[in-house]
Scaffold this motif. Structure first.
Motif, PDB file in Angstrom:
ATOM      1  N   LEU A 148     -14.780 -46.732  22.194  1.00 15.22           N
ATOM      2  CA  LEU A 148     -14.624 -46.192  20.841  1.00 15.22           C
ATOM      3  C   LEU A 148     -13.566 -45.093  20.818  1.00 15.22           C
ATOM      4  O   LEU A 148     -12.762 -45.023  19.876  1.00 15.22           O
ATOM      5  N   GLU A 149     -13.566 -44.247  21.839  1.00 13.50           N
ATOM      6  CA  GLU A 149     -12.534 -43.207  21.910  1.00 13.50           C
ATOM      7  C   GLU A 149     -11.151 -43.834  22.014  1.00 13.50           C
ATOM      8  O   GLU A 149     -10.201 -43.378  21.371  1.00 13.50           O
ATOM      9  N   GLN A 150     -11.057 -44.885  22.825  1.00 12.15           N
ATOM     10  CA  GLN A 150      -9.773 -45.577  22.977  1.00 12.15           C
ATOM     11  C   GLN A 150      -9.335 -46.172  21.647  1.00 12.15           C
ATOM     12  O   GLN A 150      -8.168 -46.058  21.251  1.00 12.15           O
ATOM     13  N   LYS A 151     -10.263 -46.793  20.912  1.00 13.11           N
ATOM     14  CA  LYS A 151      -9.936 -47.366  19.602  1.00 13.11           C
ATOM     15  C   LYS A 151      -9.499 -46.268  18.640  1.00 13.11           C
ATOM     16  O   LYS A 151      -8.560 -46.450  17.859  1.00 13.11           O
ATOM     17  N   LEU A 152     -10.184 -45.137  18.704  1.00 14.66           N
ATOM     18  CA  LEU A 152      -9.846 -44.022  17.827  1.00 14.66           C
ATOM     19  C   LEU A 152      -8.429 -43.532  18.110  1.00 14.66           C
ATOM     20  O   LEU A 152      -7.657 -43.279  17.186  1.00 14.66           O
ATOM     21  N   VAL A 153      -8.095 -43.429  19.392  1.00 12.48           N
ATOM     22  CA  VAL A 153      -6.732 -43.011  19.757  1.00 12.48           C
ATOM     23  C   VAL A 153      -5.722 -44.035  19.239  1.00 12.48           C
ATOM     24  O   VAL A 153      -4.683 -43.668  18.657  1.00 12.48           O
ATOM     25  N   GLU A 154      -6.019 -45.331  19.414  1.00 17.21           N
ATOM     26  CA  GLU A 154      -5.114 -46.382  18.940  1.00 17.21           C
ATOM     27  C   GLU A 154      -4.966 -46.325  17.427  1.00 17.21           C
ATOM     28  O   GLU A 154      -3.852 -46.427  16.894  1.00 17.21           O
ATOM     29  N   GLN A 155      -6.087 -46.162  16.736  1.00 15.51           N
ATOM     30  CA  GLN A 155      -6.033 -46.112  15.271  1.00 15.51           C
ATOM     31  C   GLN A 155      -5.312 -44.858  14.804  1.00 15.51           C
ATOM     32  O   GLN A 155      -4.609 -44.879  13.791  1.00 15.51           O
ATOM     33  N   SER A 156      -5.474 -43.763  15.545  1.00 18.87           N
ATOM     34  CA  SER A 156      -4.744 -42.546  15.199  1.00 18.87           C
ATOM     35  C   SER A 156      -3.247 -42.780  15.324  1.00 18.87           C
ATOM     36  O   SER A 156      -2.467 -42.354  14.460  1.00 18.87           O
ATOM     37  N   SER A 157      -2.868 -43.443  16.424  1.00 14.74           N
ATOM     38  CA  SER A 157      -1.444 -43.752  16.619  1.00 14.74           C
ATOM     39  C   SER A 157      -0.951 -44.663  15.510  1.00 14.74           C
ATOM     40  O   SER A 157       0.151 -44.462  14.967  1.00 14.74           O
ATOM     41  N   GLU A 158      -1.716 -45.678  15.141  1.00 16.06           N
ATOM     42  CA  GLU A 158      -1.335 -46.594  14.064  1.00 16.06           C
ATOM     43  C   GLU A 158      -1.230 -45.838  12.741  1.00 16.06           C
ATOM     44  O   GLU A 158      -0.309 -46.072  11.941  1.00 16.06           O
ATOM     45  N   LEU A 159      -2.155 -44.908  12.523  1.00 13.79           N
ATOM     46  CA  LEU A 159      -2.136 -44.106  11.299  1.00 13.79           C
ATOM     47  C   LEU A 159      -0.884 -43.232  11.260  1.00 13.79           C
ATOM     48  O   LEU A 159      -0.225 -43.107  10.214  1.00 13.79           O
ATOM     49  N   ASP A 160      -0.562 -42.651  12.421  1.00 16.58           N
ATOM     50  CA  ASP A 160       0.658 -41.830  12.488  1.00 16.58           C
ATOM     51  C   ASP A 160       1.897 -42.679  12.176  1.00 16.58           C
ATOM     52  O   ASP A 160       2.784 -42.245  11.434  1.00 16.58           O
ATOM     53  N   LEU A 161       1.954 -43.897  12.739  1.00 16.51           N
ATOM     54  CA  LEU A 161       3.082 -44.800  12.455  1.00 16.51           C
ATOM     55  C   LEU A 161       3.120 -45.175  10.967  1.00 16.51           C
ATOM     56  O   LEU A 161       4.185 -45.221  10.352  1.00 16.51           O
ATOM     57  N   PHE A 162       1.939 -45.446  10.417  1.00 14.51           N
ATOM     58  CA  PHE A 162       1.861 -45.798   8.991  1.00 14.51           C
ATOM     59  C   PHE A 162       2.374 -44.645   8.130  1.00 14.51           C
ATOM     60  O   PHE A 162       3.113 -44.852   7.169  1.00 14.51           O
ATOM     61  N   ARG A 163       1.993 -43.418   8.486  1.00 13.67           N
ATOM     62  CA  ARG A 163       2.453 -42.242   7.737  1.00 13.67           C
ATOM     63  C   ARG A 163       3.976 -42.107   7.817  1.00 13.67           C
ATOM     64  O   ARG A 163       4.636 -41.791   6.837  1.00 13.67           O
ATOM     65  N   LEU A 164       4.469 -42.331   9.050  1.00 15.99           N
ATOM     66  CA  LEU A 164       5.927 -42.260   9.217  1.00 15.99           C
ATOM     67  C   LEU A 164       6.623 -43.315   8.344  1.00 15.99           C
ATOM     68  O   LEU A 164       7.630 -43.032   7.681  1.00 15.99           O
ATOM     69  N   ASN A 165       6.091 -44.536   8.404  1.00 13.92           N
ATOM     70  CA  ASN A 165       6.660 -45.625   7.571  1.00 13.92           C
ATOM     71  C   ASN A 165       6.554 -45.257   6.088  1.00 13.92           C
ATOM     72  O   ASN A 165       7.483 -45.514   5.306  1.00 13.92           O
ATOM     73  N   LEU A 166       5.413 -44.693   5.709  1.00 16.35           N
ATOM     74  CA  LEU A 166       5.204 -44.304   4.314  1.00 16.35           C
ATOM     75  C   LEU A 166       6.210 -43.237   3.906  1.00 16.35           C
ATOM     76  O   LEU A 166       6.789 -43.316   2.801  1.00 16.35           O
ATOM     77  N   LYS A 167       6.461 -42.279   4.762  1.00 13.08           N
ATOM     78  CA  LYS A 167       7.457 -41.249   4.465  1.00 13.08           C
ATOM     79  C   LYS A 167       8.854 -41.862   4.343  1.00 13.08           C
ATOM     80  O   LYS A 167       9.635 -41.472   3.476  1.00 13.08           O
ATOM     81  N   GLY A 168       9.098 -42.819   5.266  1.00 11.04           N
ATOM     82  CA  GLY A 168      10.396 -43.507   5.200  1.00 11.04           C
ATOM     83  C   GLY A 168      10.558 -44.269   3.909  1.00 11.04           C
ATOM     84  O   GLY A 168      11.624 -44.233   3.261  1.00 11.04           O
ATOM     85  N   VAL A 169       9.519 -44.942   3.487  1.00 13.70           N
ATOM     86  CA  VAL A 169       9.555 -45.711   2.232  1.00 13.70           C
ATOM     87  C   VAL A 169       9.684 -44.741   1.074  1.00 13.70           C
ATOM     88  O   VAL A 169      10.454 -44.989   0.118  1.00 13.70           O
ATOM     89  N   GLN A 170       8.995 -43.626   1.105  1.00 12.02           N
ATOM     90  CA  GLN A 170       9.076 -42.638   0.017  1.00 12.02           C
ATOM     91  C   GLN A 170      10.496 -42.062  -0.050  1.00 12.02           C
ATOM     92  O   GLN A 170      11.033 -41.827  -1.127  1.00 12.02           O
ATOM     93  N   GLY A 171      11.074 -41.866   1.167  1.00  6.01           N
ATOM     94  CA  GLY A 171      12.441 -41.350   1.206  1.00  6.01           C
ATOM     95  C   GLY A 171      13.414 -42.332   0.594  1.00  6.01           C
ATOM     96  O   GLY A 171      14.355 -41.955  -0.100  1.00  6.01           O
ATOM     97  N   GLU A 172      13.217 -43.621   0.833  1.00  7.42           N
ATOM     98  CA  GLU A 172      14.097 -44.651   0.258  1.00  7.42           C
ATOM     99  C   GLU A 172      13.916 -44.733  -1.246  1.00  7.42           C
ATOM    100  O   GLU A 172      14.857 -45.007  -1.982  1.00  7.42           O
ATOM    101  N   LEU A 173      12.683 -44.529  -1.698  1.00 10.81           N
ATOM    102  CA  LEU A 173      12.403 -44.625  -3.126  1.00 10.81           C
ATOM    103  C   LEU A 173      13.014 -43.441  -3.885  1.00 10.81           C
ATOM    104  O   LEU A 173      13.342 -43.578  -5.067  1.00 10.81           O
ATOM    105  N   GLU A 174      13.168 -42.344  -3.255  1.00  8.29           N
ATOM    106  CA  GLU A 174      13.704 -41.166  -3.954  1.00  8.29           C
ATOM    107  C   GLU A 174      15.155 -41.312  -4.030  1.00  8.29           C
ATOM    108  O   GLU A 174      16.009 -41.399  -4.650  1.00  8.29           O
TER     109      GLU A 174
END
Length: 110
Positions: A84-110
């Motif tokens: 479960l800890e390993q999954k949490l770390v993986e999901q945290s990393s995926e969440l961080d990537l998603f946030r980065l992608n989201l920021k990138g998409v927001q930057g393109e939209l502006e």
């Protein structure tokens, strides 16, 4: 007359010896009975000790089995926790990537 008196004296001595012999026989019989009673009591005590020892071993064995079961449960729980800890770390990393992608998409939209 003297021989008769000596004979009676000897007879009295034999009768006294016979009485003493009977007394000794009774004492010996009592001692043998007491010995048998002690042997029987010892056998009972030995049997009680054997049973208590066996019960103690069985209880110790059950306790040991219980400890082994609890340790196995703990190992399984720790393994699940680790996964479960390993999954949490993986999901945290995926969440961080998603946030980065989201920021990138927001930057393109502006």
């Amino acid at each position: 007359v003297v021989k008769l008196e000596e004979g009676e004296k000897k007879l009295l001595e034999f009768e006294e010896m016979a009485e003493e012999f009977e007394d000794v026989k009774v004492e010996l019989s009592n001692a043998l009975q007491e010995k048998e009673n002690i042997k029987a009591e010892k056998s009972e005590i030995d049997e009680m000790f054997r049973k208590e020892t066996q019960e103690s071993h069985e209880n110790a064995s059950r306790l040991e089995e219980g400890i082994i079961v609890e340790l196995e449960k703990r190992r399984i729980i720790e393994k699940k926790h680790s996964k479960l800890e390993q999954k949490l770390v993986e999901q945290s990393s995926e969440l961080d990537l998603f946030r980065l992608n989201l920021k990138g998409v927001q930057g393109e939209l502006e």
